[in-house]
Write a protein that holds these residues in place. Structure first.
Motif, short mmCIF file in Angstrom:
data_model
loop_
_atom_site.label_atom_id
_atom_site.label_comp_id
_atom_site.label_asym_id
_atom_site.label_seq_id
_atom_site.Cartn_x
_atom_site.Cartn_y
_atom_site.Cartn_z
N ILE A 44 0.83 -1.21 0.00
CA ILE A 44 0.00 0.00 0.00
C ILE A 44 0.87 1.26 0.00
N MET A 45 1.95 1.25 0.79
CA MET A 45 2.82 2.43 0.83
C MET A 45 3.48 2.68 -0.53
N ASN A 46 3.97 1.60 -1.16
CA ASN A 46 4.57 1.76 -2.49
C ASN A 46 3.54 2.24 -3.51
N TYR A 47 2.31 1.75 -3.37
CA TYR A 47 1.20 2.16 -4.25
C TYR A 47 0.96 3.68 -4.12
N ILE A 48 0.89 4.14 -2.86
CA ILE A 48 0.63 5.56 -2.60
C ILE A 48 1.77 6.42 -3.14
#
Length: 818
Positions: free
Chosen positions: A208-212
């Motif tokens: 999720i962090m990499n996505y954001i």
């Protein structure tokens, strides 16, 4: 040729003095919010705008010179703007060629007078080679800079190299000893954003962090790109190729090839590519190279003072642009010849070749890809292609033609809707929305998350023993005892089937997003997205044919070539053919495209499959419409471009197209010796026409010549200042001899020196297909229509474009000069 004909017909435009003025592309740059309005410019009213003509006319009569008066000799100092063209006007090719020939004669006549004159002659002769050399050097250097910066910023969306911040992902892991063969892209020096921010390399939180962060960087790059374009250089958006085609046909767009456009296009091209939008940098690199060519041409008077000669430099620059975009010097020359150039003499071919060579050499010296190769997608296939494969290759050509026809119609419909709705008033918002949708949809799929060039490279690559991609996840034969390059066809594993589903989703995603992305207000090329769509489709077809040949090797089409255990089908080759077919379907290029693709990949052996697919895609695309995407955008923007490839088949005559029409007011004309200065000034003030035919008398309507509005204004103002006795009631005389006047009459004003004694004329019964050919091949701006020597009307370039639109059942008002 034209100048010699003019000379023998008794009129010759002898010399056009160069007037230095603040009118170059560098100095007339457009700020934010520029609106291109063509409604009242150029030759809409008889002739192009306030075109300035500082002309030295020599009239001959019976072989003896009767007058030789330079217009500017009447003036104390040169008037800024004389001899140049205003914005959004068409150049006079015939006049520019005459001007260059006279300049050349003048230099040759003086070169034996002194060593200095000889040096000037040599400098003039070599200036063409010098300007294309400088253009090639600058284009290669900028392309290398753009490639390196775009690769680094693309990887910045995923992470950063702690040991050296300026390294991209691949460079960061080059020197690492902890990298394994299976996970060659993972090394301790490279940290993803999740590792840096939350300290997790795996798990849902990390994803999720990499996505954001991926979405954040994509939106940041896109916002910065569109903001720079809007504020500093509105002309830096788009591909640039439609406008360059129009400029090379003789149209003037000030600032489009200026230094601000070059600077902003270079920076924003990197940002746009790094944002992950479905666009490429190859088309805009042609615009960048042409900006370099235009700027360097101002260092040489031979090109800075002659718009036609400058276009020879721009043709060479476009070749250099494709050369550095694809690592294809020969393809670049052919692209310039086939696709963008309007006038391409033999010496321009040589200089284009040299410019492409220099640009490719500089790019190879920079080595932006780090593989010591000039080609972008080097491939090395170990098996030849077989005759039965022509059938799937032709099917890929059909797909490419259908994709091209669909894309052109869908993209033009969307661009037209953008122009006609409020959505087009918010270009920054549009770019942000498109970038957000692209980033959100692209991240989950590894094939859409990849940089498009990297995706094409992976699709082109053959599956060898060292490949770890899921596209190469075949079930291996356990009895194989050694690793060889020639791996036999094998059954597909789960990884291949999973990859095919992901590629199908990527294909749908690319098709939809490319339609909405091309034309937004950031630099956006179409070559790479089109090639990616074709490469995805081709790889899927290649794997399908490969599995068909493996499981049904006893079928008659496979029996002769595909033995059990043989390496028969190469899916990467299908991807290469599909890429060429889709690009051909969109642009309708043929020869240059095939050469570009085999230079791009090094696949010289596969020219025949490429030719078959490209020709098929062109035929299928032409069945739905003969326009390529660049011609469609030229028509959408209403540029006055007469396409040499477009056929005119209607049986109309010049009388059907000329103005004035029956419902129009009569043609505004001057008489050769019956009008006063006040009469001419009133006509100039009351009309917006930019040129006036001169006739013997209202009764006879016999044509004498053609006078430009600007020449008349300059000559009258000059005469009032410099000649005594010139007043409003002075008779204006365009004839060779002044008529007898009463003794009390004021001094007459002789203006024969500014008169074009040999304007191009056709009769009213001339077929329009011949008139169109004359305009195309001579680069005319207007042509007078006569009947038995009597003036009837005038035809301008815009009249022809309007007529062609009407014959194609299009509303001229809806397509002209929007």
């Amino acid at each position: 040729m034209e100048s010699e004909q003019l000379f023998h017909r008794g009129y010759y435009r002898n010399s056009y003095n160069s007037i230095t003025s603040a009118s170059s592309d560098e100095e007339l740059l457009d700020g934010a919010g520029v609106i291109m309005d063509f409604q009242t410019s150029e030759d809409d009213n008889l002739l192009d705008g306030d075109t300035a003509v500082g002309t030295h006319y020599t009239m001959t009569n019976g072989g003896s010179i009767s007058s030789s008066t330079h217009l500017l000799d009447l003036l104390d100092e040169p008037i800024p703007g004389v001899g140049t063209y205003d914005d959004f006007h068409t150049i006079d090719w015939v006049r520019e060629r005459c001007k260059d020939r006279e300049r050349h004669r003048r230099i040759n006549s003086k070169k034996k007078e002194s060593a200095w004159e000889m040096t000037k002659s040599l400098y003039d002769a070599w200036s063409g080679w010098l300007v294309v050399t400088l253009t090639g050097l600058a284009s290669g250097a900028l392309a290398g800079l753009i490639d390196i910066a775009a690769d680094w910023m693309t990887d910045l969306k995923e992470g950063i190299c702690l040991s050296a911040l300026w390294y991209n992902h691949e460079q960061c892991c080059w020197g690492s000893n902890e990298t394994t063969f299976e996970e060659r892209d993972k090394c301790p020096q490279w940290k993803t954003w999740a590792e840096l921010i939350i300290g997790q390399a795996e798990g849902p939180g990390s994803y999720i962090m990499n996505y954001i962060m991926y979405i954040f960087w994509a939106l940041s790059f896109a916002f910065l790109a569109v903001s720079l374009v809007k504020v500093f250089a509105p002309y830096a958006c788009g591909s640039g190729i439609p406008e360059i085609k129009t400029i090379l046909s003789g149209f003037i767009i000030r600032g489009y090839l200026g230094k601000w456009t070059l600077m902003i296009k270079t920076v924003t091209l990197v940002l746009a590519v790094a944002s992950g939008l479905s666009l490429g940098k190859e088309g805009p690199l042609v615009h960048v190279a042409c900006c370099c060519g235009n700027i360097f041409s101002y260092l040489f008077p031979k090109y800075s003072t002659n718009e036609a000669k400058k276009r020879e430099v721009l043709s060479a620059a476009s070749a250099a642009g494709v050369s550095v975009a694809f690592g294809a010097p020969i393809g670049g020359v052919l692209f310039s010849l086939e696709e963008v150039s309007y006038y391409f003499p033999l010496k321009t071919l040589w200089r284009s070749f040299f410019a492409a060579l220099v640009a490719a050499f500089v790019l190879r010296s920079i080595n932006p890809f780090g593989n010591s190769r000039l080609v972008l997608f080097y491939v090395e296939y170990h098996t030849p292609w077989y005759l039965f494969e022509l059938f799937p290759f032709i099917l890929l050509g059909v797909f490419g033609g259908l994709w091209g026809a669909f894309f052109i119609r869908a993209n033009i419909a969307w661009c037209r809707r953008r122009k006609s709705t409020k959505f087009g008033k918010y270009p920054v918002l549009e770019v942000i929305i498109v970038a957000a949708i692209t980033a959100v949809a692209a991240f989950p799929n590894p094939y859409t998350r990849l940089n498009t060039s990297e995706l094409i490279k992976e699709l082109f690559t053959d599956c060898g023993p060292l490949e770890s991609s899921s596209l190469c996840d075949y079930r291996n034969d356990m009895n194989a005892s050694k690793i060889v390059d020639d791996i036999p066809d094998r059954p597909a594993g789960l990884g291949v089937y999973s990859a095919i589903w992901q590629l199908c989703l990527a294909l749908i995603f690319k098709i939809i997003m490319t339609v909405f992305t091309f034309g937004i207000k950031v630099p956006s090329g179409l070559f790479i997205p089109s090639m990616a769509i074709g490469a995805i489709a081709g790889r899927i077809v290649g794997i399908a044919v490969e599995q068909l040949a493996y499981y049904h090797h006893d079928w008659f089409i496979f029996k002769e070539w595909c033995e059990v255990g043989a390496d028969c089908i190469t899916p990467g080759l299908y991807a290469m053919v599909g890429a060429a077919a889709c690009l051909g379907g969109v642009t309708r290029m043929t020869v240059s495209l095939v050469v570009i693709v085999f230079e791009l990949t090094g696949g010289l052996e596969y020219i025949v499959p490429l030719m078959a697919a490209v020709m098929t895609s062109k035929w299928v695309g032409d069945a739905f419409g003969r326009e390529g995407i660049y011609e469609a955008h030229i028509r959408l923007n209403g540029y006055p471009f007469l396409d040499a490839k477009e056929e005119f088949t209607h049986t109309t005559l010049a009388a059907d197209v000329m103005r004035p029409r029956r419902s129009d007011p009569p043609l505004a004309v001057l008489t050769q010796d019956n009008m006063t200065v006040d009469d001419i000034e009133n006509m100039i003030n009351e009309t917006s026409y930019n040129g006036f035919p001169v006739i013997m008398s209202k009764e006879s309507q016999r044509l004498v010549g053609f006078a430009l509005r600007r020449d008349l204004t300059i000559a009258i103002e000059s005469a009032r200042k410099k000649q005594e006795g010139i007043v409003g009631s002075s008779r204006v005389c365009f004839a060779q001899h002044t008529p007898s006047l009463p003794a009390e009459s004021p001094r007459p004003l002789k203006l024969r020196s500014i008169l074009d004694m040999s304007p191009f004329t056709v009769t009213d019964h001339t077929p329009m297909e011949i008139v169109v050919d004359i305009f195309r091949k001579l680069g005319l701006r207007q042509c007078l229509v006569t009947h038995n020597g009597r003036l009837l009307g005038i035809i301008t370039k815009k009249d022809i474009l309007r007529h062609m639109a009407q014959t194609a059942n299009q509303d001229p008002a809806s397509i002209m000069f929007n």
